[in-house]
Design an enzyme around this catalytic site. Sequence first.
Site, short mmCIF file in Angstrom:
data_model
loop_
_atom_site.label_atom_id
_atom_site.label_comp_id
_atom_site.label_asym_id
_atom_site.label_seq_id
_atom_site.Cartn_x
_atom_site.Cartn_y
_atom_site.Cartn_z
N TYR A 33 0.84 -1.19 0.00
CA TYR A 33 0.00 0.00 0.00
C TYR A 33 0.88 1.24 0.00
CZ TYR A 33 0.86 0.82 4.99
OH TYR A 33 1.44 1.09 6.20
N CYS A 34 0.28 2.36 -0.36
CA CYS A 34 0.93 3.66 -0.31
C CYS A 34 -0.15 4.71 -0.09
CB CYS A 34 1.75 3.93 -1.57
SG CYS A 34 0.81 3.95 -3.10
N LYS A 35 0.04 5.89 -0.60
CA LYS A 35 -0.97 6.94 -0.40
C LYS A 35 -2.16 6.76 -1.34
CE LYS A 35 -1.58 11.92 -0.24
NZ LYS A 35 -0.94 13.23 -0.36
N ARG A 90 -3.72 -0.35 -2.04
CA ARG A 90 -3.76 1.05 -2.48
C ARG A 90 -3.68 2.04 -1.34
NH1 ARG A 90 -7.99 -1.11 -6.50
NH2 ARG A 90 -9.22 -1.05 -4.62
N TYR A 102 -3.58 4.12 2.01
CA TYR A 102 -3.29 3.98 3.44
C TYR A 102 -4.43 4.47 4.33
CZ TYR A 102 -1.69 5.36 8.05
OH TYR A 102 -1.61 5.56 9.40
#
Length: 124
Positions: free
Chosen positions: A86-88, A112, A114
Amino acid sequence: MKHTLRYTSLIAALNLTVMIPITYAQNVSVQQFWQRQQQQPHIIIDVRTPNEFSQGHLDSAINVPYQDIATIVTIYKDKGQPILLYCKSGRRAEVAAATLHQLGYTAVYNGRNYQDLNAAQPHP
């Protein structure tokens, strides 16, 4: 005529390549992300920057910035081990997933966002 047909076919093939996005990770919903984690232990990797990670991350996540994702081959040698990324927004996780795919990892999932994952994170 033969050359024209050949070039037309090449241009058509290139257009299809541009139009069809290539994805190396299965995008999963927030619910699927946490269901997968509970059903079978997965590695959760936050691919944001260390600064973003220090401002908040999922409880069991490790931080490996997306541009450094290839370094996990020294730690996680089992390329069938499920990995949740996941990230922003999901874009950096997709880039990391492409790298993992090139390295032979076969069970990569992109959670996907956060913020959404954090809001739905089950707490013991």
